[in-house]
Design a protein around this motif. Sequence first.
Motif, PDB file in Angstrom:
ATOM      1  N   ARG A 299       0.813  -1.213   0.000  1.00 48.24           N
ATOM      2  CA  ARG A 299       0.000   0.000   0.000  1.00 48.24           C
ATOM      3  C   ARG A 299       0.851   1.269   0.000  1.00 48.24           C
ATOM      4  O   ARG A 299       0.461   2.285  -0.571  1.00 48.24           O
ATOM      5  CB  ARG A 299      -0.947  -0.007   1.203  1.00 48.24           C
ATOM      6  CG  ARG A 299      -2.025  -1.083   1.111  1.00 48.24           C
ATOM      7  CD  ARG A 299      -2.808  -1.188   2.409  1.00 48.24           C
ATOM      8  NE  ARG A 299      -3.499   0.035   2.752  1.00 48.24           N
ATOM      9  CZ  ARG A 299      -4.684   0.394   2.254  1.00 48.24           C
ATOM     10  NH1 ARG A 299      -5.287  -0.402   1.390  1.00 48.24           N
ATOM     11  NH2 ARG A 299      -5.250   1.510   2.614  1.00 48.24           N
TER      12      ARG A 299
ATOM     13  N   PHE B 138      -9.471   3.294  -7.441  1.00 51.88           N
ATOM     14  CA  PHE B 138     -10.662   2.652  -6.876  1.00 51.88           C
ATOM     15  C   PHE B 138     -10.932   1.316  -7.575  1.00 51.88           C
ATOM     16  O   PHE B 138     -11.214   0.312  -6.924  1.00 51.88           O
ATOM     17  CB  PHE B 138     -11.884   3.565  -7.028  1.00 51.88           C
ATOM     18  CG  PHE B 138     -12.003   4.621  -5.974  1.00 51.88           C
ATOM     19  CD1 PHE B 138     -12.561   4.338  -4.733  1.00 51.88           C
ATOM     20  CD2 PHE B 138     -11.563   5.908  -6.225  1.00 51.88           C
ATOM     21  CE1 PHE B 138     -12.684   5.314  -3.767  1.00 51.88           C
ATOM     22  CE2 PHE B 138     -11.676   6.894  -5.258  1.00 51.88           C
ATOM     23  CZ  PHE B 138     -12.235   6.601  -4.023  1.00 51.88           C
TER      24      PHE B 138
ATOM     25  N   ALA C 226      -8.515  -2.300  -7.379  1.00 50.97           N
ATOM     26  CA  ALA C 226      -8.563  -3.299  -6.313  1.00 50.97           C
ATOM     27  C   ALA C 226      -9.247  -4.585  -6.746  1.00 50.97           C
ATOM     28  O   ALA C 226      -9.289  -5.545  -5.982  1.00 50.97           O
ATOM     29  CB  ALA C 226      -9.292  -2.719  -5.096  1.00 50.97           C
TER      30      ALA C 226
ATOM     31  N   THR D 118     -16.794  -1.578  -6.165  1.00 50.73           N
ATOM     32  CA  THR D 118     -16.821  -0.398  -5.308  1.00 50.73           C
ATOM     33  C   THR D 118     -17.772   0.616  -5.930  1.00 50.73           C
ATOM     34  O   THR D 118     -17.675   0.934  -7.115  1.00 50.73           O
ATOM     35  CB  THR D 118     -15.413   0.214  -5.140  1.00 50.73           C
ATOM     36  OG1 THR D 118     -15.516   1.436  -4.420  1.00 50.73           O
ATOM     37  CG2 THR D 118     -14.742   0.471  -6.476  1.00 50.73           C
TER      38      THR D 118
ATOM     39  N   LEU E  69     -10.616   8.381  -1.626  1.00 50.04           N
ATOM     40  CA  LEU E  69      -9.435   7.563  -1.898  1.00 50.04           C
ATOM     41  C   LEU E  69      -8.559   7.427  -0.662  1.00 50.04           C
ATOM     42  O   LEU E  69      -8.028   6.352  -0.366  1.00 50.04           O
ATOM     43  CB  LEU E  69      -8.636   8.186  -3.044  1.00 50.04           C
ATOM     44  CG  LEU E  69      -7.421   7.397  -3.537  1.00 50.04           C
ATOM     45  CD1 LEU E  69      -7.861   6.119  -4.232  1.00 50.04           C
ATOM     46  CD2 LEU E  69      -6.585   8.250  -4.486  1.00 50.04           C
TER      47      LEU E  69
ATOM     48  N   ARG F  89     -10.532   5.032   1.870  1.00 53.29           N
ATOM     49  CA  ARG F  89     -11.077   3.748   1.450  1.00 53.29           C
ATOM     50  C   ARG F  89     -10.096   2.868   0.679  1.00 53.29           C
ATOM     51  O   ARG F  89     -10.229   1.649   0.691  1.00 53.29           O
ATOM     52  CB  ARG F  89     -12.321   3.966   0.565  1.00 53.29           C
ATOM     53  CG  ARG F  89     -13.470   4.636   1.284  1.00 53.29           C
ATOM     54  CD  ARG F  89     -14.538   5.094   0.299  1.00 53.29           C
ATOM     55  NE  ARG F  89     -15.640   5.755   0.992  1.00 53.29           N
ATOM     56  CZ  ARG F  89     -16.744   5.136   1.414  1.00 53.29           C
ATOM     57  NH1 ARG F  89     -16.887   3.842   1.194  1.00 53.29           N
ATOM     58  NH2 ARG F  89     -17.686   5.802   2.047  1.00 53.29           N
ATOM     59  N   VAL F  90      -9.142   3.480  -0.035  1.00 47.58           N
ATOM     60  CA  VAL F  90      -8.307   2.677  -0.928  1.00 47.58           C
ATOM     61  C   VAL F  90      -6.830   2.855  -0.616  1.00 47.58           C
ATOM     62  O   VAL F  90      -6.158   1.922  -0.166  1.00 47.58           O
ATOM     63  CB  VAL F  90      -8.589   3.045  -2.401  1.00 47.58           C
ATOM     64  CG1 VAL F  90      -7.774   2.152  -3.342  1.00 47.58           C
ATOM     65  CG2 VAL F  90     -10.072   2.898  -2.717  1.00 47.58           C
TER      66      VAL F  90
END
Length: 583
Positions: A354, A428, A431, A435, A484, A487-488
């Motif tokens: 990440r 988004f 992944a 979503t 973003l 959440r991501v």
Amino acid sequence: MSQDTGPRPSAEPAPPGEGRNAAAPALGRFLARAAALTAALTALGALLGLVRDQTIARLFGAGSETDAFLIAWTVPEFASTLLVEDAMALVLVPAFSLALSRRAAAAEQTGDRTGDRTAEPDPVRTLLAATLPRLAAALAAVAALALVCAPLLVRLLAPGLHDPELAVQCTRLTALSLFTFGITGYFSAALRAHRRFAPPAAVYTAYNLGIIGTVLALHPVLGVRAAAAGVAVGSLLMVLVQLPSFLSALPPRLPALGRRRTTGGPRAARRGRRPAVRTAGLVGLGLLAPVVLFALSRQSQVLVERFLGSTLPAGAISHLNYAQKVAQMPMVLSLMVCTVTFPVVARAMADGRREDARRRVEGDLALAAAIVLLGTAHVIALAPQLIEILFQRGAFTPADTDATASVMRVYALGLLGHTLVGALARPFFSAARPTWYPAAAMALGLLVTVVAGALAAPHWGIHGIAAANALGITGCAWLLLRGLATRVVPVDVAAAVGGLARLAVAAVAATAAGTAVAALLPSPWPAAAGGALAVTVTFAVAALLLRAPEVPRLLSTAGKAVAPLTKRATKRAVERKVRRHGR
């Protein structure tokens, strides 16, 4: 155009150990060549799109006729977004990739590398037989429905249009493209899964050539209907440019639907059918719906503009269209950065890295913003000169130039928002799971556009519509940036906004400098050249002084690109000097 990009890496799984490591550099070189060729063909398609718009403007100007054609063009634009660019690829690229993987695994187990499998149905053939006939039938039905319901479509899209009958005729001519766009998207997805990238990248080149050629050949007879016929011809060329490569990539023998060669009777046949159907269904249904809604909401901004523009004097829709086509060039260029790095972000997130994904996303946002803001400064500062150079000829009058240039300056205020929405949506969807947040953010932005446009259009006309577009898309970009981070990918929102603010200040300074220089030169070509130089130099200096992010990297990249040209020019000058002294 149907040639492939070069030798294709094998679709079979690499052996463990050294074989896989040895294949990595070859794959990297192949992908680099494919990316370069794709970028070149995409740029050629965009350039021909500009020539297409110039041709239409020269022949038909900006009035009720072009308004009618643009309303008819709305449905094909929707189809292009969904069937060629987004939805079809998300469904079928994974499906064909899985089928190829299963074929390779079966060949590895049985030692059969000839492709002649009689004991088990070939997964690629099974997928093709399960999806293509049904898709073609559905597309044909939709195209026929659009042809029959053309009057209703025109009333819904533009209730205040001055010449609805002409728009109906143009809509019926463009209805064929709903079928051919779908087949184009199917071929493109299948070819990309087979690592053949040149034909899919060439489709918009073929499309625009078809429109330009048809308009030039038929406009004396059909008038603006020739442009609508050109959409149908161009969409057919999109299929044909991919057909040879599609036929060579896929198995030459296709089983008849419902009669598959297999062993073990009907039960085994059903087992052979299930993987392809499940792949084509579940992969698409899980990931497709949010992307479709996001794309539809984003594309619906054009619907809103044309709906509101139909209530204004004739030519309003055309002025908005020409302004958008020119102003969006910097956005297209800036989003190429994010398109190339999209797989890198997806791989980092899939591997759980990440932090790497965060750094990549932040860098991409800053670089894309720097490119689009530099382009925005050019568009705003040089709008009259650009429109005059590009369009003012034939039926396109100086009054059309003034109207288009003024609305283009307003529309350009939303270019940063458009770029950020395109760049932020990719993480988004990288992944690989459903979503709905981007679709919800885009729906809210569209709502702002609708309300603001309805309130502003009666007072400020097309300028109010363009301002509403900029307001709605900027709000959507803000929502995506905040979402973003939570959440991501944990991007630093404060740092990102600060960097964007510094770039925006540099763009304002560059716009002022370019406008001042252009005003000193009366002729459009010298004014555009001098203003462009002033914009570029001022933006670079101001961004460096403000320590705007990614600008040093952008300048370094530009320097590396120019350096070989400078070296060659210097070498040639030295050679000429030596030859002169030799004489």
